[in-house]
Design a protein around this motif. Sequence first.
Motif, PDB file in Angstrom:
ATOM      1  N   ASN A  52      -0.244  13.210   1.400  1.00 21.89           N
ATOM      2  CA  ASN A  52       0.022  11.771   1.419  1.00 21.89           C
ATOM      3  C   ASN A  52      -1.093  10.978   0.773  1.00 21.89           C
ATOM      4  O   ASN A  52      -0.863   9.948   0.155  1.00 21.89           O
ATOM      5  CB  ASN A  52       0.170  11.268   2.861  1.00 21.89           C
ATOM      6  CG  ASN A  52       1.451  11.755   3.491  1.00 21.89           C
ATOM      7  OD1 ASN A  52       2.334  12.228   2.800  1.00 21.89           O
ATOM      8  ND2 ASN A  52       1.544  11.637   4.796  1.00 21.89           N
ATOM      9  N   GLN A  53      -2.342  11.430   0.976  1.00 19.32           N
ATOM     10  CA  GLN A  53      -3.481  10.558   0.698  1.00 19.32           C
ATOM     11  C   GLN A  53      -4.177  10.866  -0.602  1.00 19.32           C
ATOM     12  O   GLN A  53      -4.862  10.019  -1.154  1.00 19.32           O
ATOM     13  CB  GLN A  53      -4.512  10.692   1.838  1.00 19.32           C
ATOM     14  CG  GLN A  53      -3.981  10.249   3.163  1.00 19.32           C
ATOM     15  CD  GLN A  53      -4.666  10.960   4.297  1.00 19.32           C
ATOM     16  OE1 GLN A  53      -5.417  11.905   4.089  1.00 19.32           O
ATOM     17  NE2 GLN A  53      -4.411  10.521   5.508  1.00 19.32           N
ATOM     18  N   ILE A  54      -4.033  12.106  -1.090  1.00 28.01           N
ATOM     19  CA  ILE A  54      -4.841  12.494  -2.235  1.00 28.01           C
ATOM     20  C   ILE A  54      -3.958  12.599  -3.467  1.00 28.01           C
ATOM     21  O   ILE A  54      -2.916  13.247  -3.445  1.00 28.01           O
ATOM     22  CB  ILE A  54      -5.571  13.823  -1.968  1.00 28.01           C
ATOM     23  CG1 ILE A  54      -6.548  13.603  -0.812  1.00 28.01           C
ATOM     24  CG2 ILE A  54      -6.309  14.292  -3.202  1.00 28.01           C
ATOM     25  CD1 ILE A  54      -7.278  14.822  -0.397  1.00 28.01           C
ATOM     26  N   HIS A 196      -6.197   7.654  -1.649  1.00 29.59           N
ATOM     27  CA  HIS A 196      -5.682   6.300  -1.683  1.00 29.59           C
ATOM     28  C   HIS A 196      -5.097   5.931  -0.329  1.00 29.59           C
ATOM     29  O   HIS A 196      -4.762   6.793   0.473  1.00 29.59           O
ATOM     30  CB  HIS A 196      -4.632   6.139  -2.786  1.00 29.59           C
ATOM     31  CG  HIS A 196      -3.493   7.096  -2.666  1.00 29.59           C
ATOM     32  ND1 HIS A 196      -2.423   6.880  -1.850  1.00 29.59           N
ATOM     33  CD2 HIS A 196      -3.283   8.305  -3.246  1.00 29.59           C
ATOM     34  CE1 HIS A 196      -1.586   7.877  -1.938  1.00 29.59           C
ATOM     35  NE2 HIS A 196      -2.074   8.769  -2.769  1.00 29.59           N
ATOM     36  N   ASP A 197      -4.994   4.635  -0.084  1.00 30.84           N
ATOM     37  CA  ASP A 197      -4.468   4.183   1.196  1.00 30.84           C
ATOM     38  C   ASP A 197      -2.946   4.153   1.142  1.00 30.84           C
ATOM     39  O   ASP A 197      -2.341   4.543   0.148  1.00 30.84           O
ATOM     40  CB  ASP A 197      -5.074   2.828   1.581  1.00 30.84           C
ATOM     41  CG  ASP A 197      -4.562   1.692   0.719  1.00 30.84           C
ATOM     42  OD1 ASP A 197      -3.596   1.901  -0.040  1.00 30.84           O
ATOM     43  OD2 ASP A 197      -5.137   0.599   0.806  1.00 30.84           O
ATOM     44  N   ALA A 198      -2.354   3.685   2.248  1.00 36.43           N
ATOM     45  CA  ALA A 198      -0.899   3.759   2.348  1.00 36.43           C
ATOM     46  C   ALA A 198      -0.191   2.933   1.288  1.00 36.43           C
ATOM     47  O   ALA A 198       0.957   3.167   0.974  1.00 36.43           O
ATOM     48  CB  ALA A 198      -0.450   3.312   3.740  1.00 36.43           C
ATOM     49  N   TRP A 199      -0.896   1.955   0.706  1.00 35.78           N
ATOM     50  CA  TRP A 199      -0.272   1.140  -0.333  1.00 35.78           C
ATOM     51  C   TRP A 199      -0.610   1.660  -1.708  1.00 35.78           C
ATOM     52  O   TRP A 199      -0.366   0.990  -2.704  1.00 35.78           O
ATOM     53  CB  TRP A 199      -0.712  -0.320  -0.203  1.00 35.78           C
ATOM     54  CG  TRP A 199      -0.515  -0.822   1.174  1.00 35.78           C
ATOM     55  CD1 TRP A 199      -1.489  -1.195   2.045  1.00 35.78           C
ATOM     56  CD2 TRP A 199       0.726  -0.963   1.895  1.00 35.78           C
ATOM     57  NE1 TRP A 199      -0.935  -1.558   3.244  1.00 35.78           N
ATOM     58  CE2 TRP A 199       0.414  -1.424   3.176  1.00 35.78           C
ATOM     59  CE3 TRP A 199       2.052  -0.723   1.556  1.00 35.78           C
ATOM     60  CZ2 TRP A 199       1.390  -1.657   4.142  1.00 35.78           C
ATOM     61  CZ3 TRP A 199       3.021  -0.971   2.524  1.00 35.78           C
ATOM     62  CH2 TRP A 199       2.697  -1.430   3.797  1.00 35.78           C
ATOM     63  N   ARG A 201      -3.601   2.148  -3.021  1.00 37.49           N
ATOM     64  CA  ARG A 201      -4.853   1.702  -3.614  1.00 37.49           C
ATOM     65  C   ARG A 201      -5.891   2.797  -3.474  1.00 37.49           C
ATOM     66  O   ARG A 201      -6.037   3.381  -2.396  1.00 37.49           O
ATOM     67  CB  ARG A 201      -5.353   0.433  -2.902  1.00 37.49           C
ATOM     68  CG  ARG A 201      -4.426  -0.743  -3.104  1.00 37.49           C
ATOM     69  CD  ARG A 201      -4.840  -1.895  -2.243  1.00 37.49           C
ATOM     70  NE  ARG A 201      -4.600  -1.606  -0.831  1.00 37.49           N
ATOM     71  CZ  ARG A 201      -4.203  -2.533   0.058  1.00 37.49           C
ATOM     72  NH1 ARG A 201      -4.039  -3.758  -0.311  1.00 37.49           N
ATOM     73  NH2 ARG A 201      -4.004  -2.202   1.312  1.00 37.49           N
ATOM     74  N   VAL A 203      -9.326   4.552  -2.851  1.00 37.51           N
ATOM     75  CA  VAL A 203     -10.479   4.165  -2.043  1.00 37.51           C
ATOM     76  C   VAL A 203     -11.668   5.075  -2.328  1.00 37.51           C
ATOM     77  O   VAL A 203     -12.634   5.091  -1.591  1.00 37.51           O
ATOM     78  CB  VAL A 203     -10.153   4.192  -0.538  1.00 37.51           C
ATOM     79  CG1 VAL A 203      -9.126   3.141  -0.198  1.00 37.51           C
ATOM     80  CG2 VAL A 203      -9.665   5.555  -0.101  1.00 37.51           C
TER      81      VAL A 203
END
Lengths: 709, 385
Positions: A52-54, A196-199, A201, A203
């Motif tokens: 989800n995040q990477i 990245h964050d849930a939207w 973006r 980080v």
Amino acid sequence: MERDEKRELRRFRIKVGFIFILLAVSFIALIGRTFYLQVVRGGELREIADKNQIAIEDIPADRGLILDANGELFATTIIAPSIYALPNDIPDKEYTAKQLSLALDMDEGYLLGRLNSGYRFVWLARKIEPGLEQRVKELDLLGIVVSAEQARRYPLGSLACHILGFVDVDGRAVGGVEHSLDEYLRGYPGFRLSVHDAWGRSVTSADDNFIAPRDGCTVTLTIDQWCQRVVESELSLAVERYGAKGGTVIVMEVESGRILAMASLPNFNPNEYKTSDPTSWKNPAVNLVYEPGSTIKPLIVAAALEQAKIGVYTLINCEGPLQVGEASITDVLVHEPTLSISQVLTKSSNVGIARIAMDLGGGVILRYMELMGAGKKTGIELPYESAGIIHSQWMKTKDGAAFTSFGQGLALTPLQLACAINTIANGGTWVQPTIIDSIFDGEGYLDLPEREEVSVFSSKVAGQVALLMELVVTDGGGKLAMVSGYRVAGKTGTSQKTKEDGDGYEKGSFIASFVGFAPVEDPKVLVLVMIDEPTNHLYGGTVAAPTFSRIMGGILQYLGISPSITKPLTPPDPRWGWEQEAMDDLSQMDLVQLIRWAKHSGIALRLEGEGSQVAGFELPSGEKYTLQDYITVNLTEGNVTMPRLRGLSVGEAYEILVNLGLEVRVEGCGPVVVGQYPSPGGKIEPEVVLSLGWGDTVLGGDEQGSGIL
Amino acid sequence: MLPRSQTEIILTGATLFLVAIGIYMVFSASAAIGYLEFDGDANYFMKKQLVGLLLGIAAFIVLRRLDYHLLSALSPYFVMLCLALLVLVLFIGVGPAGYDVHRWLKVGPVFIQPSELSKLVLALYIPQVLIKLSKREGGVKDWRRPLPFLLLFAVVFVLIAAEPDMSMAIIIMVIALITLFVGGVRLTHIAALTMASVPFVWYMIVSEPYRFRRIFSFLDPWADPAAGGYQAVQSLISIGSGKFFGLGLCASRQKLFYLPAPHTDFIFAVLGEETGFWGTTLVVTLFLVVMIVSLRMAVKAKDRLGGLLAVSLSLMITVPALVNMGMVVGLLPVTGIPLPFISYGGSSLAVSLAAMGVLCNIAHQNRKEQLRQMEDKITPKWMGV
């Protein structure tokens, strides 16, 4: 009362104990559950989280440069703007299409069609000229996005197009060195891992988890820009002059097999491959197969000498016609019934060479042909090379030997033929041709595979045949191939084109060729000229030889090879061929073309007036021009000014000019711009000619003058 | 100076530990939200939490040495005050922007959550009521006796449920009912009371589809991870991806808007992600210690009031903690119960600290009593005469 209270207290304690157990069990269940989630299933859940995040983002590698033998730029990669649309975000598609069509000079209907295609993402214009995107940005249209893409640029336009190939809009290499060396040129893309964050973006900071791309290797070709330029202009003049369909020229360094120039027509501009005819992308030098015709004769003679079937002074019965099977072999030229070996070549006697071949035997000829690469790819670093056609069983027969001896019944590529004749020039050793000088990967030069060498003839035989071939130029059908000051050996050839289905010959379509080398005493350069389907002259000696002569002469001087003969031979008449009709085309030429044309044809120009534009010109009277004639060109002033480019590197100048939307041509050799046309402050022309040199010296042009001379 | 009570020391230590973890967790979990929503102020939520912390510490220090009997005697007034606030919040209370929710009273820069306050007030008031009733004829066993008080609880329940804050209302009711049960009210009466409230609770659940979805999607959140199960799934991913050692302090990635309410309801998930299994176990253990110590104190209390207070106050801390953590690990449906001491929320923190202060006072008085009895045994009676 006391008892009541004690009972009450006991009950209270039991109830608290009950609550305690309830809560304690809950706590233990909680710890058990966290253990299950974090330790037992932790890895699995971490993977889901990572997914989800990477995000893994590709960072494209810069495609490697292609340079000529002197380090001049043949192909480079620039960042070009591309424009795409997100149709769902566009409020008014018709308005948007109209605005864009005005800004980009594109068809409004096409753009509107793209916007209404129903896709959420559509490309509108890819890799447009840098600078153009500014107009789109200024429009500030919703849903229209300008992005940057890598684009391949070929500063020299169509020069060496078949050698280079091109890279299409999606980054795929098509043809040429781009294709064959794609794995080196491509490089390796880098990656950036970003959290990245849930939207969506990012980080992560830029340096985190960054794997840098490895840019492609710089490939240096053996092609010399200057030689290539000479070859291409000569070839196009010859093709034009003889109304030919096309043609090929190969210039090869004798000893090393390095290709100095290789050009074919029809050609294309790799910068605008989209608008060119795809059939022009083929490189006939390596994938056209044709019957070599008489050019093969010196090789048969060499084989016979090597096998001691004949001697240099043997006389051959050349009385025709010679009946072989059902066919009868005749000669084109009328001659005495008995010829010496040298005369067999100078008069290009089919009967004589067929007798020698039949005496030699088809099997021997086949062996020699195979040693010299017939039926086998040469292994040059160019794609889609053809192996040629040999029918080994047939060649072993008497008929086969007879027909093979004058170049029928087998087919070679121009490059295969050049390499075979190069065996004679190179003292009997066949060398594998190459087009790659070096591949530099940013740290060092890569090891290139060893070039193959095959010893075919003894150097004595090779030397004898070279002298026989010199006689073809001095006494035979190749007189027009003479080069002032140098001893040249060569052989003409005129072959009938086989029909598409391979059965029989196309009536009236010929390939005229001339292949030769110089200087004879120590051969350095081999040149093959092949003109495909000339319409107003037929024979190799008249069509291909003059072109050979000019190319060979130019290159020998350029390479600084000292003349063989102190007293120059009579050069061929410079006036031949320049009929009045051809001059009509002069009105179509601009100044640069005029200058170039004049230089090639040896006609003087006189420039009248100041400026950069041709206002008109005066032709001398008379049907043919003499060396004393000159053409007067009247010039006028342009009004838009040109930037000053002198002293810039060719790359810098190129970028500036591309930004102006101009086409660039480069003249001369060297790392810096020493002259330009139009000159600084002059009117801007759609085509800019840069003159290159090694320093401040202006070669032939000056800043106040009208251009390059 | 009397030797300190061991229980008090343990309770104070666990409290300080939990408060410290809480302050750090609020900072870590709210930094990104604060940064984005409050003009780049990553410390926005932590600063507000510190106000609650100061109030809480003040309450803790005062209540540690304020006799709980006095506090209990004053509790009816607190109840009245609390009822007034609960009514007031329905009219002038505020909630998250864009929702018709009234949970907080804005007093200057501070937001007060009356429902949190009523949790503490009821925990103080119910033991006092039970003692009072037990002294009357028939005691608490007679169903008519507690009826007025039960009506009062029902009013509190309805007021909180009307905010609306169903989870809080139910939690307070659960704590109240368990306290009543421990205090001697017949189980049948409690069951009847519970039954009576079922239609209301059922109506509340069905009236809001999101409550219904949340409650039933917890059974298998992965069946619908994009919608109904989204919060539960993100919570599981978050706590699970911490593995044994965690991603490191402040390194949670799920808090970056994957998790809903990372600094309030799901702060335990962020803790699990950052500190791993050992961190979650530490926090669970601290609550367990509070529970064990306070319930042990309850059975050894010097009087009934102290015992009942110890029970109600320890339930007030541990039940929300269990419900919150149970929700985060997917054992319970998603509800809006904060984790005491740790979740962001000044009222919750202050009220929890106040409850710990009262528990300490009980421990303190027990110790005094114990010492007095020991003195009695050692010293011959006559010496005192």
